[in-house]
Design an enzyme around this catalytic site. Structure first.
Site, mmCIF file in Angstrom:
data_model
loop_
_atom_site.group_PDB
_atom_site.id
_atom_site.type_symbol
_atom_site.label_atom_id
_atom_site.label_comp_id
_atom_site.label_asym_id
_atom_site.label_seq_id
_atom_site.Cartn_x
_atom_site.Cartn_y
_atom_site.Cartn_z
ATOM 1 N N ARG A 152 88.561 54.895 21.427
ATOM 2 C CA ARG A 152 89.717 54.061 21.117
ATOM 3 C C ARG A 152 90.848 54.886 20.497
ATOM 4 N NH1 ARG A 152 86.433 48.561 19.123
ATOM 5 N NH2 ARG A 152 86.085 47.832 21.263
ATOM 6 N N TYR A 181 91.643 48.914 28.646
ATOM 7 C CA TYR A 181 90.278 49.436 28.525
ATOM 8 C C TYR A 181 89.940 49.896 27.114
ATOM 9 C CZ TYR A 181 92.115 54.170 30.022
ATOM 10 O OH TYR A 181 92.785 55.354 30.175
ATOM 11 N N GLU A 182 88.643 50.127 26.900
ATOM 12 C CA GLU A 182 88.074 50.361 25.567
ATOM 13 C C GLU A 182 88.369 49.202 24.617
ATOM 14 O OE1 GLU A 182 85.980 52.504 25.537
ATOM 15 O OE2 GLU A 182 86.607 53.728 27.233
ATOM 16 N N GLY A 183 88.378 48.005 25.166
ATOM 17 C CA GLY A 183 88.674 46.808 24.400
ATOM 18 C C GLY A 183 90.144 46.476 24.508
ATOM 19 N N MET A 233 80.642 56.697 29.579
ATOM 20 C CA MET A 233 80.210 55.582 28.750
ATOM 21 C C MET A 233 80.071 54.380 29.672
ATOM 22 S SD MET A 233 81.938 54.210 25.210
ATOM 23 C CE MET A 233 83.560 53.908 25.888
#
Length: 595
Positions: free
Chosen positions: A293, A437-439, A160
């Site tokens: 997530r 990571y991933e927000g 991604m």
């Protein structure tokens, strides 16, 4: 430090708390308890015997970049080949492309095992599953034909590609360009950073899902499109074609997960194909991002379980001082540290947070499964709304727990925990990235409050609280009456707190950022309390029925009691903190932070 999958607890969560067989039947997937247990047992063997031995070596050896190609640590490639040939890669993949179509509730247990055994190893396969989801839902028939089968099998990997040097959380700043070509393809140019598994030597091909802008795209996030950009183009038969113009420019030197390649990727007119509609890339990517997530939440859980196992083993063996109540092991020169109250506090905190988060992960997985697999459209829609509410909590709360439990593991070992040879400090280093990571977890908290709670006026949260209150009011076990009252009280406080948050945020948008982190943490602790009450009632029922596993179920009751008395009060502290409001954060002049 040796990792052993917590099979009995996973079976308890799947079969006794959530009735996984009935859940599978509801999805049209007739998996009975014996079959599910067989999957878990084989998964535990793979994680413990094949993956766990790679963890220390992967951390010490790391990855290296040689002539544009990433070399993974010794043993990773062989283990990955076993992962593919044994069918683990295809657990959740669609049946029509060679996958097994297993529910998330089941696959999440195996994925937790992998993350507890070696987080670095799991990272390589984790994003491939998200790429499959995005491509299956949004890809053209030709892209599915040429790429999906190899991705589902694990023969090829997926990534991604969002982040750029100037665009992290704020994707409106994204600059990567996509130039349309006459044959329906696009030329992708730009650089992406922090790409997990952006290059590796485990698979023959890597399929990058890349966010980029078309020449006529509107500004901001409304002008982002999603493209499939393979390392090697696929032939019509699904074989390897021409090498594409995408290269790994550098490897990041990191605090942890050193066995996982985190890459800078340079796209120099690389050939790509549009996934979904033009300028709808962010919506397409969120199909992948929600799964990512959830998986990151499982990373926090896997680390927590590994740290608890390490801490428990050490506490049983390490001799230091005598018990305050008198010698517990008079035949030895000191007592094992597990006799000391503060050590018990740390171990019980590790145990109850880890086991509680395992239930929360299963609860969220149940919603994800129904969103994609329920027969009735209205059930799918309701489950999708529930999953959307839970995902930011799962991602942030479970990873915060992973870091706390890993830190407690270091503390349990004392000075030895700070030394590499015991493995505890690696868990703490590895877990730290999961909060980023991933927000970041702050972004998850903003998502929860701004999009999920404010977005529908708190409707989904009210429905969730009503359901949990029904569980709590339904508790008929007399010995649990005190805990049930405490859970009901906290659920009502959560409802009232959410109303306060809604009012405050509507009056002042700064309040959204001011309350969000504490509101998410409070939500996590109350959710775990409700789940622990459910687990305790399940355990009490089993004991009343004369179960032969008395020790296991009594341990559940003790753990639930500890959580209620010692950890649930944290929810109230977070509620009090968020009432401090935005003014306490924003009124200090920026120039006055330091003198």
């Amino acid at each position: 430090m040796n990792y052993r999958a917590p099979l009995r607890d996973m079976q308890f969560v799947l079969h006794e708390v959530f009735d996984a067989s009935t859940h599978c039947a509801r999805l049209g997937n007739e998996l009975d308890r014996e079959t599910l247990d067989g999957i878990l047992e084989q998964g535990a063997r793979f994680a413990g015997e094949v993956v766990a031995p790679l963890n220390r070596q992967g951390d010490e050896q790391g990855c290296r970049l040689e002539h544009g190609t990433v070399r993974t640590p010794d043993g990773f490639r062989q283990a990955y080949q076993q992962y593919v040939t044994q069918g683990w890669a295809g657990m959740t993949g669609p049946l029509e492309y060679g996958g097994q179509g297993l529910p998330q509730m089941v696959s999440a247990c195996f994925h937790e095992m992998l993350m507890g055994a070696s987080l670095s190893f799991r990272i390589y396969s984790g994003l491939t599953e998200g790429a499959v989801l995005a491509l299956h839902r949004h890809g053209s028939a030709a892209l599915k034909r040429d790429y999906l089968g190899r991705l589902v099998s694990g023969e090829w990997a997926g990534t991604m590609c969002l982040t750029e040097p100037q665009a992290g959380t704020d994707l409106a700043l994204l600059r990567t360009r996509a130039e349309p070509q006459g044959d329906g393809s696009y030329r992708i140019s730009g650089s992406k950073i922090f790409i997990s598994g952006g290059d590796q030597d485990l698979t023959d091909n890597i399929v990058h899902l890349v966010l980029a802008r078309l020449p006529d795209a509107p500004a901001g996030v409304r002008g982002i499109s999603l493209f499939l950009v393979p390392k090697f183009e696929s032939t019509e038969g699904g074989g390897l074609g021409a090498r594409n113009a995408v290269e790994c420019g550098a490897l990041e030197h990191k605090m942890g997960i050193k066995g996982a390649a985190t890459c800078v990727l340079n796209f120099d007119g690389a050939r790509g194909w549009l996934v979904g509609e033009a300028n709808q890339g962010l919506a397409c990517m969120f199909t992948m991002m929600n799964d990512a997530r959830f998986q990151v939440g499982l990373q926090g859980l896997g680390i927590a379980e590994a740290a608890f196992q390490g801490g428990l083993a050490y506490a049983r063996e390490r001799l230091q001082c005598r018990s305050l109540a008198g010698p517990a092991a008079p035949d030895r020169n000191a007592d094992p540290i597990i006799v000391h109250p503060d050590v018990r506090r740390m171990l019980l905190t590790q145990k109850t947070l880890s086991e509680g988060c395992r239930m929360l992960a299963a609860f969220a997985a149940q919603a994800l499964d129904l969103e994609h697999g329920a027969a009735q459209p209205e059930v799918q829609a309701a489950a999708g709304r529930r999953a959307a509410l839970l995902i930011p909590i799962v991602k942030a709360f479970l990873t915060d727990v992973g870091q706390e439990v890993a830190s407690l593991g270091v503390q349990l070992y004392g000075g030895h925990g700070y030394i590499r040879e015991w493995g505890m400090e690696q868990l703490m280093r590895d877990s730290r990235i999961t909060q980023l990571y991933e927000g970041t977890n702050g972004i998850q908290a903003l998502d929860l409050v701004r999009r999920k709670v404010l977005g529908d006026g708190g409707e989904q949260l009210r429905l969730l609280i009503d359901e949990l209150l029904e569980w709590a009011h339904g508790c008929r076990t007399e010995s649990l009456a005190g805990m049930a009252r405490a859970v009901i009280e906290r659920l009502e406080e959560w409802r009232n707190l959410s109303a306060e948050v809604l009012d405050a945020c509507r009056c002042d948008p700064q309040e959204i950022g001011a309350v969000s982190v504490d509101f998410l943490a409070c939500s996590g602790y109350v959710l775990l309390a409700s789940l622990w009450l459910r687990a305790a009632e399940t355990a009490a029922t089993a004991l009343a029925a004369g179960s032969e596993e008395r020790a296991f179920y009594q341990a559940k009751l003790h753990a639930a009691d500890f959580y209620w008395r010692r950890l649930l009060p944290r929810a109230g502290a977070h509620g009090e903190a968020l009432r401090g409001g935005a003014r306490s954060l924003m009124s200090l002049d920026e120039a006055h932070f330091a003198f």
